[in-house]
Design a protein around this motif. Structure first.
Motif, PDB file in Angstrom:
ATOM      1  N   ILE A 207       8.649  41.706  31.728  1.00 13.31           N
ATOM      2  CA  ILE A 207       9.150  40.338  31.824  1.00 13.31           C
ATOM      3  C   ILE A 207       9.201  39.744  30.419  1.00 13.31           C
ATOM      4  O   ILE A 207       8.197  39.684  29.720  1.00 13.31           O
ATOM      5  CB  ILE A 207       8.231  39.478  32.714  1.00 13.31           C
ATOM      6  N   LYS A 208      10.394  39.330  30.008  1.00  4.97           N
ATOM      7  CA  LYS A 208      10.560  38.740  28.688  1.00  4.97           C
ATOM      8  C   LYS A 208       9.936  37.337  28.645  1.00  4.97           C
ATOM      9  O   LYS A 208      10.063  36.565  29.597  1.00  4.97           O
ATOM     10  CB  LYS A 208      12.044  38.646  28.314  1.00  4.97           C
ATOM     11  N   ILE A 209       9.291  37.015  27.545  1.00  4.28           N
ATOM     12  CA  ILE A 209       8.673  35.697  27.393  1.00  4.28           C
ATOM     13  C   ILE A 209       9.014  35.130  26.020  1.00  4.28           C
ATOM     14  O   ILE A 209       9.354  35.864  25.094  1.00  4.28           O
ATOM     15  CB  ILE A 209       7.137  35.763  27.555  1.00  4.28           C
ATOM     16  N   ASP A 210       8.931  33.823  25.929  1.00  2.00           N
ATOM     17  CA  ASP A 210       9.130  33.131  24.643  1.00  2.00           C
ATOM     18  C   ASP A 210       7.914  32.254  24.413  1.00  2.00           C
ATOM     19  O   ASP A 210       7.872  31.096  24.824  1.00  2.00           O
ATOM     20  CB  ASP A 210      10.409  32.296  24.685  1.00  2.00           C
ATOM     21  N   VAL A 211       6.911  32.812  23.787  1.00  5.03           N
ATOM     22  CA  VAL A 211       5.633  32.130  23.592  1.00  5.03           C
ATOM     23  C   VAL A 211       5.167  32.328  22.153  1.00  5.03           C
ATOM     24  O   VAL A 211       5.264  33.430  21.610  1.00  5.03           O
ATOM     25  CB  VAL A 211       4.556  32.677  24.560  1.00  5.03           C
ATOM     26  N   ARG A 212       4.676  31.248  21.554  1.00  7.28           N
ATOM     27  CA  ARG A 212       4.029  31.375  20.256  1.00  7.28           C
ATOM     28  C   ARG A 212       2.535  31.561  20.468  1.00  7.28           C
ATOM     29  O   ARG A 212       1.917  30.822  21.225  1.00  7.28           O
ATOM     30  CB  ARG A 212       4.270  30.141  19.389  1.00  7.28           C
ATOM     31  N   VAL A 213       1.952  32.560  19.782  1.00 13.44           N
ATOM     32  CA  VAL A 213       0.538  32.873  19.938  1.00 13.44           C
ATOM     33  C   VAL A 213      -0.236  32.363  18.731  1.00 13.44           C
ATOM     34  O   VAL A 213       0.108  32.647  17.585  1.00 13.44           O
ATOM     35  CB  VAL A 213       0.312  34.394  20.101  1.00 13.44           C
TER      36      VAL A 213
ATOM     37  N   ARG B 271       2.642  22.901   7.370  1.00 11.63           N
ATOM     38  CA  ARG B 271       3.782  23.716   6.931  1.00 11.63           C
ATOM     39  C   ARG B 271       4.147  24.779   7.959  1.00 11.63           C
ATOM     40  O   ARG B 271       5.325  24.994   8.246  1.00 11.63           O
ATOM     41  CB  ARG B 271       3.478  24.378   5.584  1.00 11.63           C
ATOM     42  N   ILE B 272       3.153  25.438   8.511  1.00  5.76           N
ATOM     43  CA  ILE B 272       3.459  26.550   9.418  1.00  5.76           C
ATOM     44  C   ILE B 272       3.756  26.082  10.834  1.00  5.76           C
ATOM     45  O   ILE B 272       4.181  26.885  11.670  1.00  5.76           O
ATOM     46  CB  ILE B 272       2.304  27.576   9.451  1.00  5.76           C
ATOM     47  N   SER B 273       3.558  24.785  11.105  1.00  7.48           N
ATOM     48  CA  SER B 273       3.796  24.292  12.463  1.00  7.48           C
ATOM     49  C   SER B 273       5.257  24.443  12.861  1.00  7.48           C
ATOM     50  O   SER B 273       5.575  24.610  14.037  1.00  7.48           O
ATOM     51  CB  SER B 273       3.369  22.829  12.581  1.00  7.48           C
ATOM     52  N   GLN B 274       6.155  24.398  11.877  1.00  6.16           N
ATOM     53  CA  GLN B 274       7.580  24.499  12.160  1.00  6.16           C
ATOM     54  C   GLN B 274       8.071  25.946  12.247  1.00  6.16           C
ATOM     55  O   GLN B 274       9.238  26.184  12.514  1.00  6.16           O
ATOM     56  CB  GLN B 274       8.375  23.759  11.070  1.00  6.16           C
ATOM     57  N   ILE B 275       7.168  26.901  12.009  1.00 10.87           N
ATOM     58  CA  ILE B 275       7.520  28.324  12.046  1.00 10.87           C
ATOM     59  C   ILE B 275       6.866  28.941  13.268  1.00 10.87           C
ATOM     60  O   ILE B 275       5.741  28.596  13.622  1.00 10.87           O
ATOM     61  CB  ILE B 275       7.037  29.048  10.772  1.00 10.87           C
ATOM     62  N   ASP B 276       7.560  29.890  13.924  1.00 15.46           N
ATOM     63  CA  ASP B 276       7.030  30.463  15.157  1.00 15.46           C
ATOM     64  C   ASP B 276       6.169  31.706  14.941  1.00 15.46           C
ATOM     65  O   ASP B 276       5.897  32.437  15.885  1.00 15.46           O
ATOM     66  CB  ASP B 276       8.176  30.795  16.117  1.00 15.46           C
TER      67      ASP B 276
ATOM     68  N   ILE C 136       3.041  27.145  23.580  1.00 21.86           N
ATOM     69  CA  ILE C 136       2.068  27.833  22.734  1.00 21.86           C
ATOM     70  C   ILE C 136       0.881  28.247  23.589  1.00 21.86           C
ATOM     71  O   ILE C 136       0.408  27.469  24.427  1.00 21.86           O
ATOM     72  CB  ILE C 136       1.590  26.922  21.587  1.00 21.86           C
ATOM     73  N   ILE C 137       0.397  29.474  23.389  1.00 21.25           N
ATOM     74  CA  ILE C 137      -0.828  29.925  24.033  1.00 21.25           C
ATOM     75  C   ILE C 137      -1.882  30.134  22.955  1.00 21.25           C
ATOM     76  O   ILE C 137      -1.621  30.745  21.916  1.00 21.25           O
ATOM     77  CB  ILE C 137      -0.609  31.211  24.867  1.00 21.25           C
ATOM     78  N   PHE C 138      -3.044  29.549  23.177  1.00 21.98           N
ATOM     79  CA  PHE C 138      -4.142  29.605  22.209  1.00 21.98           C
ATOM     80  C   PHE C 138      -5.221  30.544  22.738  1.00 21.98           C
ATOM     81  O   PHE C 138      -5.855  30.267  23.754  1.00 21.98           O
ATOM     82  CB  PHE C 138      -4.701  28.194  21.996  1.00 21.98           C
ATOM     83  N   LEU C 139      -5.405  31.669  22.068  1.00 19.22           N
ATOM     84  CA  LEU C 139      -6.415  32.656  22.442  1.00 19.22           C
ATOM     85  C   LEU C 139      -7.662  32.409  21.594  1.00 19.22           C
ATOM     86  O   LEU C 139      -7.769  32.896  20.464  1.00 19.22           O
ATOM     87  CB  LEU C 139      -5.879  34.072  22.218  1.00 19.22           C
ATOM     88  N   ASP C 140      -8.575  31.643  22.144  1.00 15.64           N
ATOM     89  CA  ASP C 140      -9.825  31.354  21.437  1.00 15.64           C
ATOM     90  C   ASP C 140     -10.781  32.530  21.603  1.00 15.64           C
ATOM     91  O   ASP C 140     -10.778  33.217  22.626  1.00 15.64           O
ATOM     92  CB  ASP C 140     -10.444  30.076  22.000  1.00 15.64           C
ATOM     93  N   GLU C 141     -11.610  32.762  20.584  1.00 13.57           N
ATOM     94  CA  GLU C 141     -12.565  33.883  20.571  1.00 13.57           C
ATOM     95  C   GLU C 141     -11.845  35.206  20.830  1.00 13.57           C
ATOM     96  O   GLU C 141     -12.281  36.036  21.625  1.00 13.57           O
ATOM     97  CB  GLU C 141     -13.658  33.653  21.622  1.00 13.57           C
TER      98      GLU C 141
END
Length: 572
Positions: free
Chosen positions: A386-392, A271-276, A351-356
């Motif tokens: 610097i403007k970015i468009d990234v989902r965390v 469900r949340i995959s389609q939301i940023d 998408i950037i994945f911040l593990d730990e």
């Protein structure tokens, strides 16, 4: 030799041949139609073509076709052929000329009867001398070309070329090549695009005495081509939708989940995959948090863009900032003189994945908060945002709320990360997944190493009852270790206890003399009842993985009748 795939009435490739095309084939009574795949295997023949020619003739036609020509005559089969090339298949449109051919060969017909036949044809027919002088045309010619008999009879085709009525002569082509030929002409008088097919008429010595030309309006065929293009566009759209559905199913199938809690986790991730929004994945080490992140990425609209993963605990604090945010030229000793973009910049649109993330130093947590709030970063040594468009998406096995209370994690960052939390339960809370996971890992080992191992019922039972403090990672490592180290196909409990220094079924009683043990995970039930319950669980899991009783019985190495009886016994 070209071979027909199955019954001619059977549709072999539904992805390539649409229902509209099938309707056209079935309703087309005037043209023979056959379709081949891109390897020239016949996959569809309509009724008209089957009435006109044998399978052998049609195979020969396809095998000897020059695919550089869109229209041509086949003298042996006495037909005109048009070939339409589409992505993945060829369409052959066949018009039999047997009647006309036999007429020109000399049927036992009166002159009146011959005229009647020629005049009744919906196709235009022209008869000319070898020098190009027209001596006959039927009424259909005027409808197709706008040229009446007085415009053509007794006129040489060269005059029509000189008057720019036509641009080339089919008769000249047939005589010059000494064989049947085809051309396409557009008549200015009507604007119609006409296919002309010419056949030489010879005397007993083989000399060409006349040329009979057949004219057909290509408007209908062009309309078919337009319809095919429209169908192609629709098919591409449908293919895109099918790809999305397939991707969704593959992503859902990539995670083993029979447990209700785990199914809810997957549904929530979908469900949340389609939301940023920012997502925080929580759970013990080894529960499969990375798999959930991959599921979110694969199901999101960002799946064609970068997916960057970084372990905040694995990079030294002094390097983590420059890795995440980049640096300007000369920002510090040893820095690249051209500067370097950070991972947040590289992950733009993705998408950037911040593990730990719980191990991120306090000094960097403020910068991460700014990224989440302002969607911008500042490089080390830089002053320009610097403007970015990234989902965390972040993950941790730590209790961030306790860390906030202890002052080890910023409260505002916690609230910003915790917009959509997902808790992945440990393996001991989803025991229904243990045995399916073992099957899954065993299949992976077979594909990777070519080692085929199965586990006995007792071994599986003990795996099921163990708490697995290392969760899925521990289970996977243990299955792989045992499968590779035990040199026999069926692994039993004794093989496990010989390989590892633990008993996966019993914990030692702290109050006894280390010689007596008891099961700390389950209430001890009668042996027969435990075996039946475990057998029911095994059968139920296998049935859920296979589409038929036969394949499930084969996987369990039992007869189908035995599996059916046990299925009925346990009401599965």
């Amino acid at each position: 030799m070209v071979h027909l795939k199955g019954n001619p009435s059977t549709i072999v490739s539904e992805k390539k041949i649409t229902m509209n095309m099938i309707d056209f084939l079935n309703n087309c009574s005037s043209l023979g139609v056959l379709i081949t795949d891109e390897d020239f295997n016949i996959i569809k023949i309509n009724q008209k073509a089957m009435q006109m020619y044998s399978i052998h003739q049609l195979e020969s036609l396809v095998a000897n076709t020059d695919y550089s020509a869109k229209q041509f005559c086949h003298s042996e089969m006495k037909c005109e052929v048009e070939v339409i090339k589409e992505t993945g298949f060829f369409i052959f449109l066949l018009q039999s000329k047997t009647d006309e051919y036999n007429l020109h060969k000399g049927l036992d017909l009166s002159l009146y009867e011959g005229d009647q036949i020629l005049n009744a044809s919906f196709d235009g027919i022209i008869v000319s001398k070898p020098d190009g002088t027209i001596i006959y045309q039927n009424p259909a010619i005027e409808q197709l070309t706008g040229l009446s008999p007085k415009d053509c009879i007794g006129v040489n085709v060269q005059k029509l070329i000189d008057d720019e009525i036509i641009d080339q002569s089919l008769t000249v082509k047939v005589v010059k090549e000494n064989k049947p030929a085809s051309i396409i002409q557009t008549y200015k008088s009507t604007g119609k695009k006409i296919l002309l097919s010419g056949v030489p008429i010879r005397d007993k010595n083989g000399e060409i005495k006349k040329v009979v030309s057949n004219l057909r309006d290509l408007t209908i065929l062009n309309g078919l081509e337009k319809e095919i293009e429209e169908l192609k566009a629709k098919n591409e759209k449908i293919s895109e939708e099918i790809e999305k559905i397939t991707l969704k199913q593959e992503s859902l199938n990539s995670i083993i989940a029979h447990n209700t809690k785990m199914k809810m986790v997957i549904e929530r991730a979908h469900r949340i995959s389609q939301i940023d929004s920012t997502v925080l994945i929580l759970g013990e080490s080894g529960v499969g948090k990375e798999g959930i992140v991959n599921l979110i990425y694969q199901m999101s609209s960002r799946r064609t863009n970068p997916f960057i993963q970084i372990n905040c605990a694995a990079i030294p604090e002094q390097l983590l900032e420059s890795e995440l945010f980049g640096y300007e030229p000369g920002a510090f000793t040893g820095a690249n003189n051209k500067g370097k973009p950070g991972l947040f910049e590289i992950a733009t649109k993705g998408i950037i994945f911040l593990d730990e993330v719980g191990d991120m130093p306090l000094s960097l947590q403020g910068k991460l908060l700014r990224v989440l709030q302002e969607s911008e970063i500042t490089r080390v040594g830089g002053i320009k945002p610097i403007k970015i468009d990234v989902r965390v998406v972040a993950a941790t096995n730590r209790n961030l709320e306790e860390m906030v209370e202890q002052g080890k994690f910023r409260q505002d960052l916690f609230y910003r990360l915790n917009i959509i939390p997902i808790y992945v339960p440990p393996l001991r809370e989803r025991r229904e997944d243990i045995i399916p996971l073992i099957y899954h890992f065993s299949a992976q080992i077979k594909r990777k190493y070519g080692v085929n191992r199965t586990f006995s019922q007792k071994a599986l039972e003990n795996f099921h009852n163990y708490d697995w403090p290392g969760n899925i990672r521990q289970l996977q490592n243990m299955v792989e270790r045992i499968a590779l180290m035990v040199n026999k196909q069926t692994i039993d409990l004794v093989d496990i206890t010989n390989e590892i220094d633990i008993s996966v079924n019993n914990d030692q009683d702290k109050n006894n003399d280390n010689s007596a043990t008891k099961n700390t995970n389950t209430i001890i039930l009668p042996l027969k009842q435990q075996i039946e319950e475990f057998e029911m669980s095994i059968i139920n899991n296998v049935l859920s993985q296979y589409n038929s009783i036969r394949s499930a019985a084969k996987a369990l190495s039992i007869d189908q009748s035995t599996l059916v009886r046990k299925k009925q016994k346990y009401n599965l």
